[in-house]
Design a protein around this motif. Structure first.
Motif, PDB file in Angstrom:
ATOM      1  N   ALA A  31      65.930  66.189  32.138  1.00  0.00           N
ATOM      2  CA  ALA A  31      66.102  67.583  31.985  1.00  0.00           C
ATOM      3  C   ALA A  31      67.349  68.134  31.251  1.00  0.00           C
ATOM      4  CB  ALA A  31      65.600  68.354  33.088  1.00  0.00           C
ATOM      5  N   ARG A  32      68.349  67.420  32.045  1.00  0.00           N
ATOM      6  CA  ARG A  32      69.732  67.870  31.483  1.00  0.00           C
ATOM      7  C   ARG A  32      70.113  67.153  30.193  1.00  0.00           C
ATOM      8  NH1 ARG A  32      73.514  69.352  35.880  1.00  0.00           N
ATOM      9  NH2 ARG A  32      75.114  68.786  34.483  1.00  0.00           N
ATOM     10  N   LEU A  33      69.581  66.015  30.017  1.00  0.00           N
ATOM     11  CA  LEU A  33      70.263  65.033  29.034  1.00  0.00           C
ATOM     12  C   LEU A  33      69.338  64.598  28.069  1.00  0.00           C
ATOM     13  CD1 LEU A  33      72.085  62.402  31.406  1.00  0.00           C
ATOM     14  CD2 LEU A  33      73.026  64.017  30.067  1.00  0.00           C
ATOM     15  N   HIS A  34      68.048  65.113  27.959  1.00  0.00           N
ATOM     16  CA  HIS A  34      66.803  64.873  27.041  1.00  0.00           C
ATOM     17  C   HIS A  34      66.439  63.594  26.602  1.00  0.00           C
ATOM     18  CE1 HIS A  34      67.363  69.452  26.828  1.00  0.00           C
ATOM     19  NE2 HIS A  34      68.616  68.985  26.702  1.00  0.00           N
ATOM     20  N   ARG A  35      66.837  62.642  27.231  1.00  0.00           N
ATOM     21  CA  ARG A  35      66.422  61.228  27.114  1.00  0.00           C
ATOM     22  C   ARG A  35      66.205  60.640  28.347  1.00  0.00           C
ATOM     23  NH1 ARG A  35      66.792  59.316  21.884  1.00  0.00           N
ATOM     24  NH2 ARG A  35      66.871  57.226  22.891  1.00  0.00           N
ATOM     25  N   SER A  36      65.304  59.688  28.104  1.00  0.00           N
ATOM     26  CA  SER A  36      65.229  58.623  29.651  1.00  0.00           C
ATOM     27  C   SER A  36      66.118  57.693  29.479  1.00  0.00           C
ATOM     28  CB  SER A  36      63.618  57.989  29.122  1.00  0.00           C
ATOM     29  OG  SER A  36      62.650  58.909  29.420  1.00  0.00           O
ATOM     30  N   ASP A  37      66.715  57.122  28.343  1.00  0.00           N
ATOM     31  CA  ASP A  37      67.351  56.131  28.671  1.00  0.00           C
ATOM     32  C   ASP A  37      68.942  56.601  29.203  1.00  0.00           C
ATOM     33  OD1 ASP A  37      68.084  57.285  26.296  1.00  0.00           O
ATOM     34  OD2 ASP A  37      68.682  55.745  25.195  1.00  0.00           O
ATOM     35  N   LEU A  38      69.267  57.943  28.742  1.00  0.00           N
ATOM     36  CA  LEU A  38      70.688  58.370  29.281  1.00  0.00           C
ATOM     37  C   LEU A  38      70.033  59.073  30.926  1.00  0.00           C
ATOM     38  CD1 LEU A  38      71.415  60.802  26.490  1.00  0.00           C
ATOM     39  CD2 LEU A  38      72.193  58.705  26.810  1.00  0.00           C
ATOM     40  N   ALA A  39      69.113  59.371  31.297  1.00  0.00           N
ATOM     41  CA  ALA A  39      68.773  59.590  32.678  1.00  0.00           C
ATOM     42  C   ALA A  39      68.919  58.376  33.492  1.00  0.00           C
ATOM     43  CB  ALA A  39      67.434  60.052  32.818  1.00  0.00           C
ATOM     44  N   VAL A  40      68.728  57.223  32.959  1.00  0.00           N
ATOM     45  CA  VAL A  40      68.945  55.851  34.002  1.00  0.00           C
ATOM     46  C   VAL A  40      70.201  55.565  33.902  1.00  0.00           C
ATOM     47  CG1 VAL A  40      68.385  53.459  33.726  1.00  0.00           C
ATOM     48  CG2 VAL A  40      66.577  54.713  33.131  1.00  0.00           C
ATOM     49  N   VAL A  41      71.230  55.888  32.883  1.00  0.00           N
ATOM     50  CA  VAL A  41      72.669  55.874  32.834  1.00  0.00           C
ATOM     51  C   VAL A  41      73.131  56.550  33.930  1.00  0.00           C
ATOM     52  CG1 VAL A  41      74.760  55.788  31.581  1.00  0.00           C
ATOM     53  CG2 VAL A  41      72.618  54.886  30.554  1.00  0.00           C
ATOM     54  N   ALA A  42      72.701  57.791  33.990  1.00  0.00           N
ATOM     55  CA  ALA A  42      73.091  58.850  34.728  1.00  0.00           C
ATOM     56  C   ALA A  42      72.935  58.544  36.158  1.00  0.00           C
ATOM     57  CB  ALA A  42      72.550  59.959  34.442  1.00  0.00           C
ATOM     58  N   TYR A  43      71.976  57.738  36.482  1.00  0.00           N
ATOM     59  CA  TYR A  43      71.672  57.244  37.855  1.00  0.00           C
ATOM     60  C   TYR A  43      72.695  56.763  38.593  1.00  0.00           C
ATOM     61  CZ  TYR A  43      69.020  56.146  41.958  1.00  0.00           C
ATOM     62  OH  TYR A  43      68.511  55.848  43.534  1.00  0.00           O
ATOM     63  N   HIS A  44      73.533  55.933  37.974  1.00  0.00           N
ATOM     64  CA  HIS A  44      74.675  55.353  38.284  1.00  0.00           C
ATOM     65  C   HIS A  44      76.025  55.818  37.868  1.00  0.00           C
ATOM     66  CE1 HIS A  44      76.668  51.808  40.260  1.00  0.00           C
ATOM     67  NE2 HIS A  44      77.603  51.716  39.371  1.00  0.00           N
ATOM     68  N   MET A  45      75.966  56.340  36.765  1.00  0.00           N
ATOM     69  CA  MET A  45      77.232  56.759  36.295  1.00  0.00           C
ATOM     70  C   MET A  45      77.848  58.227  36.673  1.00  0.00           C
ATOM     71  SD  MET A  45      78.460  57.341  32.194  1.00  0.00           S
ATOM     72  CE  MET A  45      78.421  55.543  31.844  1.00  0.00           C
ATOM     73  N   ILE A  48      71.623  61.547  21.845  1.00  0.00           N
ATOM     74  CA  ILE A  48      71.796  60.186  21.076  1.00  0.00           C
ATOM     75  C   ILE A  48      71.342  58.970  21.946  1.00  0.00           C
ATOM     76  CG2 ILE A  48      73.453  61.047  19.441  1.00  0.00           C
ATOM     77  CD1 ILE A  48      75.432  59.316  21.097  1.00  0.00           C
ATOM     78  N   PRO A  49      70.698  57.954  21.464  1.00  0.00           N
ATOM     79  CA  PRO A  49      70.505  56.938  22.368  1.00  0.00           C
ATOM     80  C   PRO A  49      71.881  56.447  23.177  1.00  0.00           C
ATOM     81  CG  PRO A  49      69.632  56.673  20.371  1.00  0.00           C
ATOM     82  CD  PRO A  49      70.388  57.635  20.094  1.00  0.00           C
ATOM     83  N   TYR A  50      71.593  55.630  24.262  1.00  0.00           N
ATOM     84  CA  TYR A  50      72.811  55.506  24.969  1.00  0.00           C
ATOM     85  C   TYR A  50      73.619  54.190  24.245  1.00  0.00           C
ATOM     86  CZ  TYR A  50      76.149  53.669  28.224  1.00  0.00           C
ATOM     87  OH  TYR A  50      77.209  53.134  29.141  1.00  0.00           O
ATOM     88  N   ALA A  51      72.568  53.363  23.566  1.00  0.00           N
ATOM     89  CA  ALA A  51      73.104  52.361  22.663  1.00  0.00           C
ATOM     90  C   ALA A  51      73.937  52.714  21.655  1.00  0.00           C
ATOM     91  CB  ALA A  51      72.011  51.623  22.331  1.00  0.00           C
ATOM     92  N   ASP A  62      81.078  49.552  36.540  1.00  0.00           N
ATOM     93  CA  ASP A  62      80.122  48.849  35.875  1.00  0.00           C
ATOM     94  C   ASP A  62      79.127  49.918  35.295  1.00  0.00           C
ATOM     95  OD1 ASP A  62      81.210  46.177  35.773  1.00  0.00           O
ATOM     96  OD2 ASP A  62      80.332  45.849  37.971  1.00  0.00           O
ATOM     97  N   SER A  63      79.543  51.063  35.525  1.00  0.00           N
ATOM     98  CA  SER A  63      78.645  52.334  35.012  1.00  0.00           C
ATOM     99  C   SER A  63      78.142  52.214  33.550  1.00  0.00           C
ATOM    100  CB  SER A  63      79.265  53.635  35.315  1.00  0.00           C
ATOM    101  OG  SER A  63      79.248  54.079  36.627  1.00  0.00           O
ATOM    102  N   SER A  64      79.107  51.794  32.816  1.00  0.00           N
ATOM    103  CA  SER A  64      78.844  51.852  31.368  1.00  0.00           C
ATOM    104  C   SER A  64      77.789  50.658  30.984  1.00  0.00           C
ATOM    105  CB  SER A  64      80.174  51.676  30.476  1.00  0.00           C
ATOM    106  OG  SER A  64      80.615  50.346  30.591  1.00  0.00           O
ATOM    107  N   THR A  65      77.721  49.668  31.597  1.00  0.00           N
ATOM    108  CA  THR A  65      76.589  48.700  31.671  1.00  0.00           C
ATOM    109  C   THR A  65      75.503  48.865  32.389  1.00  0.00           C
ATOM    110  OG1 THR A  65      77.761  47.306  32.972  1.00  0.00           O
ATOM    111  CG2 THR A  65      78.432  46.966  30.870  1.00  0.00           C
ATOM    112  N   TYR A  66      75.143  49.729  33.195  1.00  0.00           N
ATOM    113  CA  TYR A  66      74.064  50.062  34.193  1.00  0.00           C
ATOM    114  C   TYR A  66      72.880  49.830  33.367  1.00  0.00           C
ATOM    115  CZ  TYR A  66      71.469  51.834  37.913  1.00  0.00           C
ATOM    116  OH  TYR A  66      70.451  51.724  39.010  1.00  0.00           O
ATOM    117  N   LEU A  67      72.424  50.399  32.458  1.00  0.00           N
ATOM    118  CA  LEU A  67      71.416  50.563  31.630  1.00  0.00           C
ATOM    119  C   LEU A  67      70.825  48.922  31.288  1.00  0.00           C
ATOM    120  CD1 LEU A  67      68.734  51.969  30.401  1.00  0.00           C
ATOM    121  CD2 LEU A  67      70.156  52.222  28.351  1.00  0.00           C
TER     122      LEU A  67
END
Length: 463
Positions: free
Chosen positions: A197-211, A228-231, A255-260
């Motif tokens: 809801a905050r980031l508007h993307r599913s891939d960003l949400a997964v990254v945020a779970y750790h970061m 934008i895509p996390y990639a 290792d937050s940046s590589t979590y996805l």
């Protein structure tokens, strides 16, 4: 064979070919390797972001960063996948209610706890705990979970002593809902919904779970784009481009940046567990043979080796191996250690015989050197070892306790060592960036040795 730039455009398997392709010595490819300059008529940047190849980059990153899952999975990857698979029905129910991809949620379970509902990140339970490793503060304040840390720690001590274990575990699940698998999964699903809801993307949400949502928003803000895509954020942020965003990602240090990418690697492990366990067992075996994924790139049973000096000579004559040339390498920020091949006289050969690489490995050496120099603006890296034959390797083992008596990638022409005697901290950090980025592109595997970084280069895909 003539190689042309292919780096980012390679599909997952081809990504392993690297931009071997990034350089060609032939007249048909006159462009100069220039990290940070982009791809133009006269320059080639092997690290340039390419939106059209996002999916290939994601697959490559998942493959390149999978080693840690195999190396650190309790009991091994197959056992961890088996533990995780038992939660699949519950994962699917929670994912369906939350409108999430069950494969992603399952990947988080494998990565975070290896399927263990009682997993703890440390001795104190104010840290991460449970099937999905939720922090106590996050669970209490953001996710609305019941978490009594003191009571949970008291019960956990009793469980560790073996006193009334089943009863204590039941009570602990009530006072600390992180240890209740259904509530832990529901909490993780809740976090992913909040993050999306905050980031508007599913891939960003997964990254945020750790970061963390805030850290990711800072990185996106520094990049200058948010939805934008996390990639894109990851691969388009380097010390030379979007440097502030890169600095934020690099500063996290956990290792937050590589979590996805590691979640994606976990998803692949679970797919193999369900569809091809023999392939998973094979992958686990290869990943476990060395301290890096080098035998995944070049399995011993499928990779030709050079048994004796005459085999090296024939390979050099045919072009299968290319001699290192000091003048050319200097232009890419690489210096040849004068001691390379110093044991050659023991096998009645010249040290020069042992100064060669496969063409693709040589291109990678040039890419690492040029990238490090472009970032740090410093003196050359020193390459200390390249190809050997098995006879030379046996002599080396007798003189160097660090040399392996087993399968050495040096005897294939795909590996080289670079000295860890750096001129400056800036050079060390620049070199580390190149290693990490090329690993994320699934183009190399590397391991830190006492005096050198041992690098193995992926082969190009079969044509």
């Amino acid at each position: 064979m003539r190689w042309r730039l292919a780096v980012i455009g390679l599909v997952a398997a081809a990504a392993a070919a690297l931009a071997v392709a990034a350089l060609s010595r032939g007249p048909d490819a006159p462009r100069v390797l220039t990290p940070g300059a982009g791809n133009t008529e006269t320059t080639v940047d092997p690290l340039a972001w390419s939106p059209s190849h996002r999916r290939a980059l994601e697959r490559s990153a998942a493959a390149g960063l999978a080693h840690v899952l195999y190396a650190k999975s309790p009991g091994g990857a197959v056992a961890s996948a088996a533990r995780t698979a038992q939660w699949r029905p519950l994962v699917e129910r929670v994912a369906r209610r939350a409108h999430l991809d069950p494969d992603v949620l399952e990947g988080i379970v494998l990565l975070e706890s290896a399927g263990r509902p009682d997993a703890q990140a440390g001795s104190r339970l104010d840290g991460a705990a449970g099937l999905t490793q939720i922090l106590a503060e996050t669970g209490q304040n953001l996710l609305g979970m019941r978490i009594d840390v003191r009571a949970s720690e008291r019960l956990t001590r009793g469980i560790a002593r073996g006193h009334k274990v089943a009863a204590r575990e039941r009570v602990r699940r009530r006072v600390d809902e992180r240890f209740d698998p259904a509530k832990a999964l529901a909490g993780t699903a809740r976090y992913l919904r909040i993050a999306k809801a905050r980031l508007h993307r599913s891939d960003l949400a997964v990254v945020a779970y750790h970061m963390g949502i805030g850290n990711l928003e800072r990185a996106l803000g520094a990049y200058g784009r948010h939805r934008i895509p996390y990639a894109r954020l990851f691969f388009d942020s380097t010390p030379l481009r979007h440097a502030r965003a890169h600095a934020i990602l690099a500063s996290l240090g956990d290792d937050s940046s590589t979590y996805l990418w590691r979640v994606m690697a976990a998803e692949r492990i679970m797919r193999l567990y369900r569809t091809d366990r023999a392939a998973l067992a094979r992958q686990a075996d290869l990943q476990g043979r060395k301290a890096s994924a080098e035998e995944v790139l070049h399995p011993a049973d499928r990779t030709p080796r050079y048994p004796e000096p005459f085999a090296l000579g024939r390979a050099r004559a045919s072009g299968e191996l290319v001699a290192l040339r000091a003048g050319e390498l200097a232009g890419f920020g690489i210096r040849i250690d004068r001691r390379m091949g110093e044991l050659a006289s023991r096998v009645h050969q010249s040290p020069r015989l042992y100064r060669a690489l496969r063409p693709q490995a040589l291109r990678m050496l040039e890419i690492i050197g040029a990238g490090t120099r472009a970032i740090a603006h410093t003196t050359p890296l020193v390459v200390t070892s390249t190809v050997r034959d098995e006879r030379y390797q046996r002599v080396l083992v007798a003189h160097n306790i660090e040399a392996t008596p087993n399968y050495s990638l040096h005897t294939t022409g795909w590996a080289f060592d670079i000295s860890r005697a750096y001129r400056s901290r800036a050079q060390a950090l620049a070199f580390q960036f190149m290693l990490d980025r090329l690993t994320a592109l699934n183009m190399i595997a590397w391991v830190r040795e006492p005096g050198a970084i041992h690098v193995t280069v992926a082969a190009p895909p079969a044509s």
